[in-house]
Design an enzyme around this catalytic site. Structure first.
Site, PDB file in Angstrom:
ATOM      1  N   GLU A  80       0.799  -1.217   0.000  1.00  0.00           N
ATOM      2  CA  GLU A  80       0.000   0.000   0.000  1.00  0.00           C
ATOM      3  C   GLU A  80       0.833   1.269   0.000  1.00  0.00           C
ATOM      4  O   GLU A  80       0.307   2.360  -0.221  1.00  0.00           O
ATOM      5  CB  GLU A  80      -0.942  -0.012   1.206  1.00  0.00           C
ATOM      6  N   GLU A 111       7.432 -21.973   7.739  1.00  0.00           N
ATOM      7  CA  GLU A 111       7.902 -21.080   8.798  1.00  0.00           C
ATOM      8  C   GLU A 111       8.941 -21.719   9.701  1.00  0.00           C
ATOM      9  O   GLU A 111       9.594 -21.043  10.491  1.00  0.00           O
ATOM     10  CB  GLU A 111       6.724 -20.608   9.644  1.00  0.00           C
TER      11      GLU A 111
END
Length: 271
Positions: A80, A111
């Site tokens: 953004e 992960e």
């Protein structure tokens, strides 16, 4: 043994027996605790922002690194920045364990690889000009911790956003941000309060940084990208308010210069 408050039992029992209204009231009650917690850790967030501003001014970049929800939130915040503040896409970069495919669908055990985070950063030739912020609600994600350990070893500034006190991640980062929001409404569902806390903190870091870098004038996004009609209309209103020009002329200037800032400069210069 390290205790994760994010894994503690919910304060609410027998959820399946509650009405929709009772569930919503409970969730909302818990959500209201998040900004109160964050208000108490503003000094830690300030330290991260100051480091980020300093390094970005010198041509560095900001990296977010996470897994699962945490990784996705970092990618959202990074993605953004260009449309909101008109900065290059390579200035703020979000990385997630498992790669881009993990944005939509979980990649099993990604992960847990302690070496992969550093490998992912090396693809971008990370160096001492950059800032790397690890995001992990648990504070125990190997992908994130391993990357920050390597960054520390290479004199790269590290920060983190986590929701457990005294976590391995908080102890690894040079500039830890720890928002202990307590047990989740649904036990262990850290996409809820912990995720909300992470999102609020990410908003603070990039917004404050971009303002400090001059990417906002007064309270307006004068460098936003004109990527849709809504933003063209918003930019036109900014120019009308700042100059008093008729809307049609303000819009024409905006479309000509493709930037509110550049349009205002041209108008002020009489061009």
């Amino acid at each position: 043994m390290f205790h994760k408050t994010t894994e503690s039992d919910s304060l609410y029992n027998d959820l399946e027996q509650k009405s929709t209204r009772e569930l919503l009231v409970g969730i909302n009650t818990e959500d209201q605790k998040v900004p109160q917690i964050i208000s108490g850790i503003l000094p830690a967030i300030e330290e991260v922002v100051e480091q980020t501003v300093s390094h970005l001014r010198d041509g560095g970049r900001l990296f977010y690194l996470g897994a699962g929800t945490s990784g996705r939130l970092g990618i959202v915040d990074a993605s953004e920045c260009p449309p909101t503040f008109g900065v290059p896409h390579e200035m703020v970069i979000g990385l997630i364990a498992g790669g881009d495919q993990a944005i939509r669908k979980a990649v099993e055990f990604a992960e847990d690889d302690k070496l992969q985070g550093w490998k992912d950063l090396q693809e971008f030739q990370v160096d001492t000009k950059d800032v790397v912020i690890g995001i992990a609600a648990s504070g125990t994600t190997p992908y994130v911790i391993g990357a920050l350990e390597q960054c520390n070893a290479n004199n790269i500034v590290t920060g983190c956003i986590t929701c457990n006190a005294d976590s391995p991640l908080a102890k690894t980062a040079k500039y830890p941000i720890v928002a202990v929001v307590g047990p989740e409404f649904v036990t262990g569902s850290s996409r809820m309060k912990a995720g909300t806390a992470q999102k609020l903190i990410l908003n603070m870091i990039t917004t404050a940084t971009m303002i400090r870098l001059g990417r906002v004038k007064d309270n307006k996004m004068v460098d936003m990208q004109l990527s849709n009609d809504k933003l063209v209309e918003r930019g036109t209103r900014m120019i009308v308010e700042a100059t008093g020009l008729p809307e049609s002329e303000a819009r024409a200037q905006l479309l000509k210069h493709q930037s509110v800032r550049d349009a205002l400069q041209a108008i002020n210069d009489g061009k």
